[in-house]
Design a protein around this motif. Structure first.
Motif, PDB file in Angstrom:
ATOM      1  N   MET A   1      13.850  -6.511   8.827  1.00  0.00           N
ATOM      2  CA  MET A   1      12.694  -6.860   8.015  1.00  0.00           C
ATOM      3  C   MET A   1      12.185  -5.635   7.255  1.00  0.00           C
ATOM      4  N   GLN A   2      12.152  -4.497   7.934  1.00  0.00           N
ATOM      5  CA  GLN A   2      11.643  -3.284   7.296  1.00  0.00           C
ATOM      6  C   GLN A   2      12.558  -2.824   6.175  1.00  0.00           C
ATOM      7  N   VAL A   3      13.860  -2.983   6.364  1.00  0.00           N
ATOM      8  CA  VAL A   3      14.813  -2.601   5.325  1.00  0.00           C
ATOM      9  C   VAL A   3      14.601  -3.482   4.094  1.00  0.00           C
ATOM     10  N   THR A   4      14.380  -4.749   4.313  1.00  0.00           N
ATOM     11  CA  THR A   4      14.161  -5.673   3.203  1.00  0.00           C
ATOM     12  C   THR A   4      12.886  -5.322   2.444  1.00  0.00           C
ATOM     13  N   LEU A   5      11.802  -5.057   3.159  1.00  0.00           N
ATOM     14  CA  LEU A   5      10.550  -4.685   2.500  1.00  0.00           C
ATOM     15  C   LEU A   5      10.692  -3.378   1.724  1.00  0.00           C
ATOM     16  N   PHE A   6      11.416  -2.429   2.291  1.00  0.00           N
ATOM     17  CA  PHE A   6      11.641  -1.166   1.600  1.00  0.00           C
ATOM     18  C   PHE A   6      12.462  -1.390   0.327  1.00  0.00           C
ATOM     19  N   ALA A   7      13.486  -2.233   0.417  1.00  0.00           N
ATOM     20  CA  ALA A   7      14.308  -2.540  -0.757  1.00  0.00           C
ATOM     21  C   ALA A   7      13.494  -3.248  -1.833  1.00  0.00           C
ATOM     22  N   VAL A   8      12.638  -4.175  -1.438  1.00  0.00           N
ATOM     23  CA  VAL A   8      11.783  -4.890  -2.385  1.00  0.00           C
ATOM     24  C   VAL A   8      10.848  -3.912  -3.095  1.00  0.00           C
ATOM     25  N   HIS A   9      10.222  -3.034  -2.326  1.00  0.00           N
ATOM     26  CA  HIS A   9       9.302  -2.049  -2.903  1.00  0.00           C
ATOM     27  C   HIS A   9      10.032  -1.126  -3.881  1.00  0.00           C
ATOM     28  N   CYS A  10      11.143  -0.550  -3.454  1.00  0.00           N
ATOM     29  CA  CYS A  10      11.886   0.399  -4.299  1.00  0.00           C
ATOM     30  C   CYS A  10      12.395  -0.265  -5.576  1.00  0.00           C
ATOM     31  N   ALA A  11      12.941  -1.459  -5.460  1.00  0.00           N
ATOM     32  CA  ALA A  11      13.472  -2.154  -6.638  1.00  0.00           C
ATOM     33  C   ALA A  11      12.359  -2.511  -7.610  1.00  0.00           C
ATOM     34  N   GLY A  12      11.232  -2.984  -7.086  1.00  0.00           N
ATOM     35  CA  GLY A  12      10.107  -3.318  -7.958  1.00  0.00           C
ATOM     36  C   GLY A  12       9.579  -2.102  -8.702  1.00  0.00           C
ATOM     37  N   CYS A  13       9.428  -1.000  -7.984  1.00  0.00           N
ATOM     38  CA  CYS A  13       8.929   0.229  -8.616  1.00  0.00           C
ATOM     39  C   CYS A  13       9.930   0.792  -9.622  1.00  0.00           C
TER      40      CYS A  13
END
Length: 137
Positions: free
Chosen positions: A1-13
């Motif tokens: 779950m944490q990897v997914t949230l980190f990927a979502v944040h990085c990709a959005g930014c």
């Protein structure tokens, strides 16, 4: 779950950074729906970027936010391929947990069957030793 949230944040930014540095702001994924996106609050821009990232990650893709120039198209392609790999990795791990959980349960059932009836002539001493060694305590 944490990897997914980190990927979502990085990709959005990162996708926002591509739009922010593009020469024509109106020909970007965020500029097409918010022409004056640079004057919007940081929170509004961040939520919009996360919204794009999550709808792309989940392959929902409503079509309201989409790539408008070649830079964004290239990043979107890379992000979708990354998401494909991430999804395959997560499903593979879940499958692995289920398979190993099933084998451990089967070993436990065999072990408990032996101890419920230790004098069963069908099992014999070699079968009981195999069951005990195969079970993880």
């Amino acid at each position: 779950m944490q990897v997914t949230l980190f990927a979502v944040h990085c990709a959005g930014c990162f996708n926002y950074m591509i739009a922010d540095r593009y020469p024509d702001p109106e020909k970007t994924w965020i500029g097409a729906v918010m022409p004056t996106f640079r004057s919007e609050s940081l929170w509004t821009r961040y939520v919009t970027a996360l919204y794009w990232s999550i709808t792309t990650l989940t392959t929902t893709g409503y079509g309201d936010l989409h790539a408008e120039n070649p830079r964004e198209m290239l990043f979107d392609i890379c992000y979708m391929l990354f998401n494909l790999g991430l999804t395959a990795y997560l499903i593979g791990n879940m499958t692995n947990l289920v398979v190993h959980g099933t084998s451990r349960t089967q070993n436990f059932v065999c072990f408990s069957t032996y101890w419920q009836n230790p004098l069963n002539p069908e099992l014999g001493s070699s079968a009981s030793l195999t069951i005990i060694q195969g079970h993880r305590f």
